[in-house]
Design an enzyme around this catalytic site. Structure first.
Site, mmCIF file in Angstrom:
data_model
loop_
_atom_site.group_PDB
_atom_site.id
_atom_site.type_symbol
_atom_site.label_atom_id
_atom_site.label_comp_id
_atom_site.label_asym_id
_atom_site.label_seq_id
_atom_site.Cartn_x
_atom_site.Cartn_y
_atom_site.Cartn_z
ATOM 1 N N GLY A 1 0.857 -1.179 -0.030
ATOM 2 C CA GLY A 1 0.049 0.028 -0.094
ATOM 3 C C GLY A 1 0.976 1.214 -0.026
ATOM 4 N N ASN A 2 0.041 2.426 0.358
ATOM 5 C CA ASN A 2 0.847 3.844 0.092
ATOM 6 C C ASN A 2 1.352 3.888 -1.266
ATOM 7 O OD1 ASN A 2 3.428 5.565 1.223
ATOM 8 N ND2 ASN A 2 1.262 6.203 1.606
ATOM 9 N N HIS B 1 2.353 4.603 -4.980
ATOM 10 C CA HIS B 1 2.982 5.612 -5.838
ATOM 11 C C HIS B 1 3.317 5.197 -7.157
ATOM 12 C CE1 HIS B 1 6.662 3.561 -5.712
ATOM 13 N NE2 HIS B 1 6.807 3.665 -4.415
ATOM 14 N N ALA B 2 3.926 6.246 -8.142
ATOM 15 C CA ALA B 2 3.933 5.923 -9.643
ATOM 16 C C ALA B 2 4.543 4.571 -9.969
ATOM 17 C CB ALA B 2 4.345 6.944 -10.399
ATOM 18 N N HIS C 1 4.472 1.824 -8.055
ATOM 19 C CA HIS C 1 3.557 0.619 -8.037
ATOM 20 C C HIS C 1 2.658 0.748 -9.192
ATOM 21 C CE1 HIS C 1 4.146 1.420 -3.751
ATOM 22 N NE2 HIS C 1 4.601 0.095 -3.864
ATOM 23 N N GLN D 1 7.979 -9.369 7.942
ATOM 24 C CA GLN D 1 9.096 -8.914 7.134
ATOM 25 C C GLN D 1 9.755 -7.592 7.883
ATOM 26 O OE1 GLN D 1 7.247 -8.185 3.181
ATOM 27 N NE2 GLN D 1 8.359 -6.624 2.992
ATOM 28 N N LYS E 1 13.314 -1.615 -7.921
ATOM 29 C CA LYS E 1 14.078 -1.083 -7.006
ATOM 30 C C LYS E 1 14.403 -2.035 -5.817
ATOM 31 C CE LYS E 1 12.025 1.265 -3.823
ATOM 32 N NZ LYS E 1 12.548 1.008 -2.442
ATOM 33 N N GLN F 1 15.197 -8.262 -3.333
ATOM 34 C CA GLN F 1 13.922 -9.065 -3.159
ATOM 35 C C GLN F 1 13.378 -9.833 -4.404
ATOM 36 O OE1 GLN F 1 10.114 -7.392 -1.213
ATOM 37 N NE2 GLN F 1 9.623 -6.726 -3.187
ATOM 38 N N LEU G 1 11.340 6.165 -6.553
ATOM 39 C CA LEU G 1 10.184 6.250 -5.737
ATOM 40 C C LEU G 1 10.234 5.361 -5.039
ATOM 41 C CD1 LEU G 1 7.316 7.769 -8.372
ATOM 42 C CD2 LEU G 1 9.224 8.751 -7.033
HETATM 43 O O1 PAF Z 1 7.680 -4.945 -2.162
HETATM 44 C C1 PAF Z 1 6.985 -5.074 -1.307
HETATM 45 O O2 PAF Z 1 6.084 -4.229 -1.243
HETATM 46 C C2 PAF Z 1 6.725 -6.152 -0.179
HETATM 47 O O3 PAF Z 1 7.867 -6.648 0.233
HETATM 48 C C3 PAF Z 1 6.110 -7.177 -0.692
HETATM 49 C C4 PAF Z 1 6.506 -8.104 -2.002
HETATM 50 C C5 PAF Z 1 4.381 -6.790 -1.094
HETATM 51 C C6 PAF Z 1 5.845 -8.320 0.114
HETATM 52 O O4 PAF Z 1 5.202 -8.114 1.151
#
Ligand code: PAF
Length: 282
Positions: free
Chosen positions: A31-32, A34-35, A37, A61, A151, A155, A186
């Site tokens: 959530g929150n 930005h461009a 996402h 996490q 970014k 991950q 961002l």
């Molecule tokens: O990148 C993220 O926003 C988080 O690490 C994810 C992949 C949604 C897992 O919680």
């Protein structure tokens, strides 16, 4: 766009899409939005008939002393942005829906090697938390394709490895970093920066860009990286790491050509990360 909070209606809705032979794309987020996402949603839109976004601030996490409580929760704004970007369905569960037994009792997924060092070194357990929730979201949504931002380079590497190692039938797509006009990548965490910190933040990208040019021109990384750390410090950043690795995050060897320069640095209490891919000369 419908928002679902519980697992049974999510499964029912997705089963109906699948019965119609529709391809499903997943965009997991915290959530929150930005461009950056919204670029994930746009990419997902290109690759499937149905785009499922998720918003879940995943406690597994976050380490002790990290920003779990402070992490911005902006569901109404996020819903409007997702709808405008073309998402079809939002899954936004509460924590007990995902972890009904609590965090300590939760079965976890651990991806060795690629999770170690870099952000994994500074944030112990972080990538186990990511791998666990992403595996769960893959199982809940069973997407054909899933989009993640570049970014969070490590991950993305962890998720690619997890999909390979567990033979999960999902295509993982990395989406290029979206940057502000001054180069800053961002991030939801940019909102924590005060004016002075925001003004200093682009030094991270600027320094990485300068180092990339020097590396592509054959400068010795062993000489250059300490200089890069000094430049970050001179710009008011406190670097956690600055590393050059092979593109798959394995250690650099004499024959590595496809490489990535990665950095994390703190500005006040905010931790920023960034990376640039590059080609090393022969
Ligand atoms: O990148 C993220 O926003 C988080 O690490 C994810 C992949 C949604 C897992 O919680």
């Amino acid at each position: 766009m419908r928002t679902l909070r519980e697992i049974p209606p999510l499964r029912d809705t997705l089963a109906a899409f699948r019965r119609r032979g529709q391809r499903i794309a997943l965009v997991p987020t915290m959530g929150n939005l930005h461009a950056g996402h919204l670029a994930l949603v746009a990419e997902a839109r290109q690759r499937a008939d149905v785009v499922v976004a998720t918003i879940f601030v995943n406690p597994l996490q976050f380490g002790a002393g990290e920003d779990l409580e402070a992490y911005p929760r902006t569901l109404a704004e996020d819903q409007a942005k997702l709808e405008a970007a073309g998402a079809d369905l939002l899954f936004a569960p509460e924590t007990p829906t995902i972890y009904p037994r609590g965090l300590a009792a939760q079965t976890r997924v651990c991806v060795p090697e690629v999770s170690e060092g870099l952000c994994g070194g500074d944030r112990p357990g972080h990538f186990d938390g990511v791998a666990t929730v992403v595996t769960m979201l893959f199982n809940l949504v069973q997407p054909d394709v899933a989009c993640f931002g570049e970014k969070d380079y490590q991950q993305l590497a962890v998720i690619r490895r997890l999909v390979e190692d567990l033979h999960l039938p999902v295509a993982v797509v990395g989406v290029p970093i979206v940057r502000a006009a001054d180069g800053l990548a961002l991030s939801s965490r940019n909102g924590y920066l005060d004016d002075a910190e925001r003004a200093a933040a682009p030094a991270l990208y600027r320094t990485l860009s300068e180092l990339r040019e020097a590396l592509e021109n054959g400068t010795d990384p062993d000489r250059l990286l300490p200089e890069g750390l000094a430049r970050l410090r001179a710009s008011g950043l406190a670097p956690d790491y600055l590393e050059l690795r092979a593109a798959d995050l394995s250690p650099l060897t004499a024959t590595t050509r496809d490489a990535v320069l990665l950095a994390a640095a703190r500005l006040g209490t905010t931790r920023l990360i960034d990376n640039l891919s590059l080609t090393l000369p022969r």
